[in-house]
Scaffold this active site. Structure first.
Site, short mmCIF file in Angstrom:
data_model
loop_
_atom_site.label_atom_id
_atom_site.label_comp_id
_atom_site.label_asym_id
_atom_site.label_seq_id
_atom_site.Cartn_x
_atom_site.Cartn_y
_atom_site.Cartn_z
N SER A 9 1.96 -5.68 5.13
CA SER A 9 0.51 -6.56 5.11
C SER A 9 0.79 -7.53 4.08
CB SER A 9 -0.84 -5.60 4.97
OG SER A 9 -1.40 -6.87 4.56
N HIS A 34 1.72 -9.63 8.43
CA HIS A 34 0.58 -9.10 8.96
C HIS A 34 -0.15 -9.89 7.71
CE1 HIS A 34 -3.09 -6.56 10.35
NE2 HIS A 34 -3.40 -6.84 9.26
N ASP A 36 -4.02 -10.94 6.52
CA ASP A 36 -5.16 -9.66 6.17
C ASP A 36 -6.64 -11.20 5.70
OD1 ASP A 36 -5.56 -7.14 7.29
OD2 ASP A 36 -3.75 -6.88 5.21
N MET A 38 -9.49 -12.16 4.27
CA MET A 38 -11.26 -10.73 4.09
C MET A 38 -12.75 -12.35 4.13
SD MET A 38 -10.51 -7.54 2.51
CE MET A 38 -8.55 -7.13 3.25
N HIS A 67 -5.31 -10.75 10.95
CA HIS A 67 -6.23 -10.12 11.19
C HIS A 67 -7.82 -10.10 10.32
CE1 HIS A 67 -7.59 -5.81 10.20
NE2 HIS A 67 -8.43 -6.20 11.58
N MET A 69 -11.38 -10.11 9.52
CA MET A 69 -12.35 -9.75 8.62
C MET A 69 -13.01 -9.78 8.28
SD MET A 69 -10.10 -6.29 7.17
CE MET A 69 -8.09 -7.28 7.10
N MET A 138 -8.02 0.29 13.55
CA MET A 138 -8.75 0.83 12.20
C MET A 138 -8.56 1.81 12.01
SD MET A 138 -8.99 -2.35 10.76
CE MET A 138 -8.68 -1.80 8.90
N PHE A 144 -10.04 -3.43 1.60
CA PHE A 144 -8.86 -2.62 0.83
C PHE A 144 -8.08 -2.15 1.30
CE2 PHE A 144 -13.52 -1.94 0.07
CZ PHE A 144 -13.43 -3.35 -1.49
N ASP A 176 -3.82 0.38 11.93
CA ASP A 176 -4.10 -0.67 10.38
C ASP A 176 -4.36 0.52 9.22
OD1 ASP A 176 -4.06 -2.15 8.20
OD2 ASP A 176 -5.21 -4.12 8.91
N GLY A 177 -3.88 0.80 8.30
CA GLY A 177 -4.93 1.43 6.82
C GLY A 177 -3.73 2.57 6.83
N GLY A 198 0.57 -1.37 4.07
CA GLY A 198 0.83 -2.53 2.39
C GLY A 198 1.88 -1.65 1.47
C1 DX5 Z 1 -7.28 -3.40 5.59
C2 DX5 Z 1 -6.84 -4.19 5.74
C3 DX5 Z 1 -4.82 -3.35 6.10
C4 DX5 Z 1 -4.10 -3.67 4.62
C5 DX5 Z 1 -3.41 -2.39 5.16
O1 DX5 Z 1 -8.59 -3.67 5.24
O2 DX5 Z 1 -6.44 -4.42 7.50
O3 DX5 Z 1 -4.22 -4.18 6.80
O4 DX5 Z 1 -3.73 -4.09 4.08
O5 DX5 Z 1 -2.90 -1.88 3.35
P1 DX5 Z 1 -2.43 0.04 3.16
O6 DX5 Z 1 -0.68 -0.29 4.04
O7 DX5 Z 1 -2.45 -0.01 1.72
O8 DX5 Z 1 -3.44 0.97 4.07
ZN ZN Z 2 -4.91 -5.64 8.58
#
Ligand code: DX5
Ligand code: ZN
Length: 217
Positions: A9, A34, A36, A38, A67, A69, A138, A144, A176-177, A198
């Protein structure tokens, strides 16, 4: 058999050295980058927008996995395509006409993904499975990076894998996460095909090696 894809990510990259970090991913065994997005409404955080995606796209040699969000995905799908999206994943919780949205993503030429939050049951996906290329579970609450993964996602992955095998076996299961070297193998064994990572990648001493290790998990 799981495909064992890794999607670092970019949210956790060093944004002052974005080109360097994208080039690191280009040289690595990462399968996707990836992305993200938001909006500060669906999730309590804002990440980055299309100018940053364009800058990533300019240097990326790996396909980009978007992705979204965000509350209103439909008006932004075409823009995602313009900045290199090969997968576009929308949240089930945000799409009132989910079938319409995933159909539009496919018409635009990307793989269509649907994400669900930790509290949502995989049974809510049953009717959409024939129409999508990817399901993203998720394993933290979205918004985050750097959170601890939610343990029950292992069982949820197994449940989804069973449904996918029955209804549409070509679906990619993405997690993811909070992915790390301790849970990666368990997720792969549970039926996951693709892991987002990430913090575990970008905060490690040797991100390239960390990606290689995750692939072999
Ligand atoms: C969270 C994101 C993830 C995040 C993953 O809302 O969708 O993609 O960046 O980061 P880590 O691996 O640190 O949880
Ligand atoms: Zn993500």
């Amino acid at each position: 058999m799981s495909q064992r894809l890794i999607a670092p990510s970019i949210l956790v990259a060093d944004f002052a050295n974005l080109q360097r970090d994208v080039e690191m991913l280009n040289q690595s065994e990462a399968d996707y980058i990836h992305i993200d997005i938001m909006d500060g409404r669906f999730v309590p955080n804002i990440s980055f927008g299309f100018p940053v995606c364009q800058a990533i796209h300019k240097h990326a040699k790996k396909p980009m996995d978007f992705h979204l969000m965000i509350e209103h995905a439909d008006p932004y799908l075409e823009e995602c395509m313009k900045v290199g999206a090969q997968i576009i994943t929308v949240h089930e919780e945000t799409c009132r006409h989910l079938h319409r949205t995933v159909s539009e993503i496919r018409t635009l030429g990307a793989k269509a993904g649907v994400a669900i939050n930790p509290h949502r049951p995989v049974s809510s996906l049953e009717e959409i499975l024939p129409y999508v290329d990817l399901i993203l579970l998720m394993s933290v609450n979205p918004g985050f990076s750097g959170q601890k993964f939610i343990e029950t996602t292992f069982e949820k992955t197994r449940k989804l894998k069973k449904m996918v095998d029955e209804i549409n076996p070509s679906i990619i299961i993405e997690i993811d996460g909070g992915v790390n070297d301790e849970n990666a193998r368990i997720f792969f064994d549970a039926g996951a095909d693709m892991l987002v990572a990430g913090s575990f990648v970008f905060k490690s001493d040797d991100p390239t090696q960390t990606i290689a290790n995750l692939k072999k998990a």
